[in-house]
Design a protein around this motif. Structure first.
Motif, PDB file in Angstrom:
ATOM      1  N   ARG A  43     -16.041  36.137 -79.720  1.00 17.74           N
ATOM      2  CA  ARG A  43     -16.189  35.227 -78.563  1.00 17.74           C
ATOM      3  C   ARG A  43     -16.164  36.078 -77.173  1.00 17.74           C
ATOM      4  NH1 ARG A  43     -12.214  29.985 -81.177  1.00 17.74           N
ATOM      5  NH2 ARG A  43     -13.290  29.433 -82.012  1.00 17.74           N
ATOM      6  N   ARG A  46     -19.039  36.716 -76.314  1.00 13.25           N
ATOM      7  CA  ARG A  46     -20.061  36.559 -75.527  1.00 13.25           C
ATOM      8  C   ARG A  46     -19.374  35.999 -73.899  1.00 13.25           C
ATOM      9  NH1 ARG A  46     -20.413  34.901 -80.948  1.00 13.25           N
ATOM     10  NH2 ARG A  46     -18.333  32.409 -80.117  1.00 13.25           N
ATOM     11  N   GLN A  49     -20.776  38.603 -71.604  1.00 15.76           N
ATOM     12  CA  GLN A  49     -21.937  38.501 -71.010  1.00 15.76           C
ATOM     13  C   GLN A  49     -21.840  37.094 -70.146  1.00 15.76           C
ATOM     14  OE1 GLN A  49     -24.373  37.814 -75.225  1.00 15.76           O
ATOM     15  NE2 GLN A  49     -26.387  38.853 -73.295  1.00 15.76           N
ATOM     16  N   ALA A  95     -24.226  28.348 -71.370  1.00 14.98           N
ATOM     17  CA  ALA A  95     -23.479  29.852 -71.580  1.00 14.98           C
ATOM     18  C   ALA A  95     -21.819  29.978 -71.207  1.00 14.98           C
ATOM     19  CB  ALA A  95     -24.019  30.777 -71.355  1.00 14.98           C
TER      20      ALA A  95
END
Length: 293
Positions: A43, A46, A49, A95
């Motif tokens: 996590r 991500r 990112q 995202a």
């Protein structure tokens, strides 16, 4: 942005020319970002990112878009609002909304990143270092605050140290991009400092420019080292390495500029992996000494 304008942007479609997620994230290979990512998993990876994707998209809209950039930045602000409501539409913000929910990231740093790009639409010179540092409060420091929030490490003292690192990284980037910025009509080196060395935004010429770059490089290095205790304050090894890697990348970039004798008008080659690792080792050893003291 007025409430009426924001409401209109909220309903507006994606502006033409907005780059796709793949194009935006491709820029990661040119920056410090990949090193930090390789040190993380799950996590946190991500979320980091996703934050990077937002920051890069804001920069692309503010610097590269062929079209109405203020309108595009208004759309991004509205899309950010949709992401906080779980209704984002564009892939990069879709995202991001997952990271917002998982990591409880504050909204205000994202807003400052957008505002930095709004400032770029009408400000292309900075008279003093204090003025440029104020710009870094919008353009760079919010990223560090979000990184700390991702790792659940957000405290006032860590934010202070992070601000020093992020401002140092932003100044380093300005030194690397003198020629590229000048092509856009922007000069981020303070005019007072340029004048001190017999240079000006209208005449970015050596040897005055090289002396000014050397002066700003020392300032950037001091900022990066001043923030080095941040890594010492962190016990978990993955975030410690990731955060130290950002500062190490900046210090390596400064070494490259120094090796080029401060001549930046022709561009400076990026620092190699071995140099980045060497600086990372130095920072981590400094961190250990800080912990023992």
């Amino acid at each position: 942005m007025t409430a009426a304008a924001l409401a209109l942007a909220h309903e507006s479609p994606e502006p033409p020319g907005v780059p796709g997620a793949a194009a935006v994230m491709a820029r990661a290979s040119e920056e410090n970002f990949p090193v930090a990512l390789r040190l993380l998993a799950g996590r946190e990876r991500r979320a980091l990112q996703a934050v990077y994707g937002f920051a890069r998209l804001a920069d692309e809209l503010g610097d590269e878009l062929d079209g109405d950039r203020p309108t595009a930045l208004g759309w991004l602000q509205a899309e950010l609002g949709r992401a906080y409501g779980g209704q984002a539409r564009t892939p990069l913000l879709v995202a991001l909304q997952s990271a917002l929910a998982e990591r409880s990231l504050p909204r205000e740093p994202f807003e400052r990143l957008i505002e930095a790009n709004r400032v770029d639409q009408h400000v292309n010179r900075y008279q003093t270092w204090e003025q440029l540092r104020g710009y870094c409060e919008l353009s760079a420091n919010p990223v560090g605050e979000l990184v700390l929030a991702i790792f659940d490490l957000h405290t006032p003292e860590r934010v202070r140290l992070s601000d020093s690192v992020c401002t140092g990284l932003q100044l380093t980037e300005h030194l690397q991009d003198v020629a590229e910025d000048a092509q856009r009509g922007r000069v981020y080196l303070p005019e007072a400092d340029l004048a001190r060395f017999g240079c000006s935004p209208q005449r970015l010429e050596n040897p005055g420019l090289t002396r000014a770059v050397a002066f700003e490089l020392a300032r950037a290095r001091e900022l990066l080292w001043a923030g080095a205790p941040l890594a010492a304050s962190i016990d978990r090894w993955r975030p410690k390495l990731a955060i130290a890697a950002f500062a190490a990348g900046g210090l390596a970039a400064l070494e490259q500029i120094e090796r080029a004798h401060f001549e930046v008008l022709g561009g400076v080659a990026p620092a190699g992996g071995a140099m980045r690792v060497r600086w990372l080792g130095r920072l981590l050893r400094a961190s250990q000494r800080e912990r023992r003291s």
